[in-house]
Scaffold this active site. Structure first.
Site, PDB file in Angstrom:
ATOM      1  CD1 TRP A  22      -1.080   2.357   2.265  1.00  0.00           C
ATOM      2  CD2 TRP A  22      -2.864   1.696   1.083  1.00  0.00           C
ATOM      3  NE1 TRP A  22      -2.024   3.375   2.297  1.00  0.00           N
ATOM      4  CE2 TRP A  22      -3.125   2.988   1.574  1.00  0.00           C
ATOM      5  CE3 TRP A  22      -3.849   1.067   0.304  1.00  0.00           C
ATOM      6  CZ2 TRP A  22      -4.315   3.664   1.323  1.00  0.00           C
ATOM      7  CZ3 TRP A  22      -5.027   1.740   0.059  1.00  0.00           C
ATOM      8  CH2 TRP A  22      -5.252   3.027   0.565  1.00  0.00           C
TER       9      TRP A  22
ATOM     10  CG  ASN B 267      -1.882   6.842   2.433  1.00  0.00           C
ATOM     11  OD1 ASN B 267      -1.349   5.858   2.906  1.00  0.00           O
ATOM     12  ND2 ASN B 267      -2.200   7.878   3.181  1.00  0.00           N
ATOM     13  CG  ASP B 268      -1.258  11.189   2.389  1.00  0.00           C
ATOM     14  OD1 ASP B 268      -2.148  10.585   1.794  1.00  0.00           O
ATOM     15  OD2 ASP B 268      -1.405  11.703   3.505  1.00  0.00           O
TER      16      ASP B 268
ATOM     17  CD  GLN C  71       1.461   8.590   5.620  1.00  0.00           C
ATOM     18  OE1 GLN C  71       0.498   8.309   6.281  1.00  0.00           O
ATOM     19  NE2 GLN C  71       2.647   8.877   6.160  1.00  0.00           N
TER      20      GLN C  71
ATOM     21  CG  PHE D  53      -1.062   9.249  10.177  1.00  0.00           C
ATOM     22  CD1 PHE D  53      -0.821   7.896   9.989  1.00  0.00           C
ATOM     23  CD2 PHE D  53      -2.361   9.641  10.460  1.00  0.00           C
ATOM     24  CE1 PHE D  53      -1.849   6.955  10.074  1.00  0.00           C
ATOM     25  CE2 PHE D  53      -3.391   8.715  10.549  1.00  0.00           C
ATOM     26  CZ  PHE D  53      -3.141   7.374  10.358  1.00  0.00           C
ATOM     27  CB  SER D  54       1.063  12.994   5.878  1.00  0.00           C
ATOM     28  OG  SER D  54       0.644  11.943   5.059  1.00  0.00           O
TER      29      SER D  54
ATOM     30  NE  ARG E 149      -5.500  13.629   9.332  1.00  0.00           N
ATOM     31  CZ  ARG E 149      -6.715  13.582   9.856  1.00  0.00           C
ATOM     32  NH1 ARG E 149      -6.857  13.536  11.169  1.00  0.00           N
ATOM     33  NH2 ARG E 149      -7.787  13.591   9.086  1.00  0.00           N
ATOM     34  CG  ASP E 150      -1.679  15.421   7.544  1.00  0.00           C
ATOM     35  OD1 ASP E 150      -1.202  14.400   8.060  1.00  0.00           O
ATOM     36  OD2 ASP E 150      -2.812  15.455   7.013  1.00  0.00           O
TER      37      ASP E 150
ATOM     38  CD  GLU F 200      -7.047  13.958   5.640  1.00  0.00           C
ATOM     39  OE1 GLU F 200      -7.035  13.122   6.538  1.00  0.00           O
ATOM     40  OE2 GLU F 200      -7.167  13.661   4.444  1.00  0.00           O
TER      41      GLU F 200
HETATM   42  N1  DQQ Z   1      -3.283  10.312   5.174  1.00  0.00           N
HETATM   43  C1  DQQ Z   1      -2.405  10.259   6.297  1.00  0.00           C
HETATM   44  C2  DQQ Z   1      -2.778  11.398   7.169  1.00  0.00           C
HETATM   45  C3  DQQ Z   1      -3.397  12.342   6.219  1.00  0.00           C
HETATM   46  C4  DQQ Z   1      -4.145  11.440   5.298  1.00  0.00           C
HETATM   47  C5  DQQ Z   1      -2.526   8.932   6.964  1.00  0.00           C
HETATM   48  C6  DQQ Z   1      -4.448  12.004   3.948  1.00  0.00           C
HETATM   49  O1  DQQ Z   1      -1.672  11.941   7.821  1.00  0.00           O
HETATM   50  O2  DQQ Z   1      -4.176  13.259   6.868  1.00  0.00           O
HETATM   51  O3  DQQ Z   1      -2.083   7.909   6.100  1.00  0.00           O
HETATM   52  O4  DQQ Z   1      -4.606  11.014   2.978  1.00  0.00           O
END
Ligand code: DQQ
Length: 478
Positions: free
Chosen positions: A37, A39-40, A56, A100-101, A159-160, A215
């Protein structure tokens, strides 16, 4: 990680990549992890003449869980090499349930990651440094460096971090949502990345316009303006505000979506040493969780794009010119009246770049059919709807399979034009389209047939003039 372990990890990554060689949907020149997997995009930074891209990543499956930071590096923004994982959750630590991001900064010569740690429901801000040229990362013992959000914002959405330095002071934005209100980004400052003082919200949106939670903020100067990019959760849309930033206060002047209605989400930007503002996003899967698990991989990074401003303060998007290095077979067609469909035989396949300009004429729609089987049972249409001024990706017949999204995606071009230029990249299941350097659409398609490789130009309900088409087959980066 010892040298032997690093070598073993890299060999295993290369092996894992090879296992997908016959996967029709797996991209060939978009970056994605060896397997499982993503993601960001996270922590993009230029260091020692190379671009580092973190992301991620769940190394244990092709679903969102046990989030680590993966890591890759590139000399040219086109070819990427895997590097060992950068961050993993620390049992008992503030990131025990996920890293996380976040972003990367140069802290006086020390590459430093600032990210959100997840422990249970708690989201707190953590940092890690590298002393060996970004290969391994040591987490700060005093993590988290910021544990609680200010009053009035959603305590479990915090977050982020997006961090930058100005006149000797560090600033940070964190994304959240106001209790009973809209998405928000919160502005902090620090002398040392460790002690953070809350200043104020930089911007709060209206729920009806931009949802309840924001986010992944990015905030940067572009020309003589400042741009705030945020992603809206759970609606999965990306918004950009362009305005001025004076004395720590941001006054947006214009607001628009960055990638209309597509897969592109949670983008991260970087100003490279050439002064360009680069942007990458996550292109999520548009197929069921079961199909993602069966595939053994999920999620892909967009191609790097460059953001700039036009004279009216609108955002312009171009794919980075470095991508031209991928071009192989080439076809050029000029000044052709398209009434009946025209097959482009010289350039076909799952990995293509197309640039075309249509002039309206009497047609209601003009465009191109891609990933098309010889009998047309499978095809994806990218077209300009002259009547509505929209760019449309019609996925209605993009696949004969079940469990994949076939929803049409579209966006409205700013000004109704007689001539529209489209630039697109197709890469297995990935399709990225930019029209008039202004409207971007990134999506995913999953043709089921091995012969769904064709390219066809078309007009509907009349004739339109193809001023120019240039098409290339593209090389793999692996
Ligand atoms: N994905 C992350 C977060 C963010 C979100 C977690 C956005 O930190 O807010 O995998 O896709």
């Amino acid at each position: 990680m010892t040298e032997t372990k690093t070598k073993e990890w890299l060999e295993s990554a290369a092996r894992r990549r090879r296992t997908f060689a016959s996967d029709l949907h797996r991209p060939r020149y978009h970056f994605l992890p060896p397997d499982n997997w993503t993601n960001d995009p996270n922590g993009v930074i230029e260091w020692g003449g190379r671009y580092h891209l973190f992301y991620q990543h769940n190394p244990h499956g092709s679903f969102h869980g046990t989030i680590h930071w993966g890591h890759a590096v590139s000399y040219d923004l086109v070819h990427w090499e895997d590097l060992p994982l950068a961050l993993e959750p620390t049992p008992g630590g503030p990131d025990e349930d996920g890293c996380f991001s976040g972003c990367a900064v140069d802290n006086g010569g020390i590459p430093t990651l600032i990210y959100t740690g997840l422990a249970g429901d708690a989201q707190t801000q953590c940092i890690a440094e590298s002393r060996d040229g970004l290969l391994t990362w040591e987490k700060y013992r005093g993590n988290p460096v910021l544990a609680t959000p200010p009053e009035g914002v959603r305590p479990l959405d915090f977050r982020d971090p997006w961090v930058w330095r100005e006149e000797g002071v560090w600033y940070m934005l964190l994304a959240s949502g106001r209790l009973g209100g809209g998405g928000t980004v919160l502005l902090y400052r620090s002398p040392d990345l460790l002690r953070w003082e809350y200043l104020r919200p930089l911007l709060t949106g209206q729920v009806e316009e931009t949802g309840e939670v924001w986010e992944c903020p990015n905030f940067f100067r572009l020309g003589d303006k400042h741009v705030l990019v945020i992603s809206v959760w759970p609606r999965h849309s990306v918004h950009a505000f362009v305005g001025s930033f004076v004395d720590g206060h941001f006054a947006p002047e214009t607001h628009g979506t960055l990638d209309a209605d597509g897969s592109f989400y949670a983008p991260l930007t970087l100003e490279d040493t050439g002064g360009r503002r680069l942007i990458w996003g996550w292109l999520d899967e548009q197929r069921s969780g079961a199909l993602q698990r069966a595939a053994g991989w999920a999620g892909v990074m967009s191609l790097p794009r460059v953001l700039s401003l036009d004279e009216g303060g609108g955002l312009r998007t171009d794919f980075v010119p470095e991508l031209r290095a991928l071009r192989q077979g080439h076809v050029r067609v000029e000044n052709l009246d398209v009434l009946e469909p025209v097959d482009i035989k010289g350039v076909q396949g799952p990995a293509l770049e197309l640039r075309f300009t249509f002039r309206r004429g009497s047609a209601s729609r003009s465009g191109v059919r891609l990933a098309r089987s010889p009998d047309g049972a499978e095809e994806t249409c990218v077209y300009i709807d002259w009547l509505t001024g929209q760019l449309v990706i019609d996925r209605g017949r993009s696949s004969l399979s079940e469990g994949v999204s076939k929803r049409a995606q579209s966006g409205v071009l700013n000004a109704p034009a007689e001539t529209v230029e489209v630039h697109l990249y197709l890469d297995g299941s990935v399709l990225e389209v930019v029209a008039e350097r202004q409207l971007t659409l990134g999506t995913r398609i999953y043709p089921s047939r091995e012969d769904s490789l064709g390219v066809q130009l078309f007009s509907e309900e009349g004739v339109s003039r193809l001023k120019l088409l240039e098409a290339w087959t593209l090389a793999s980066i692996w």
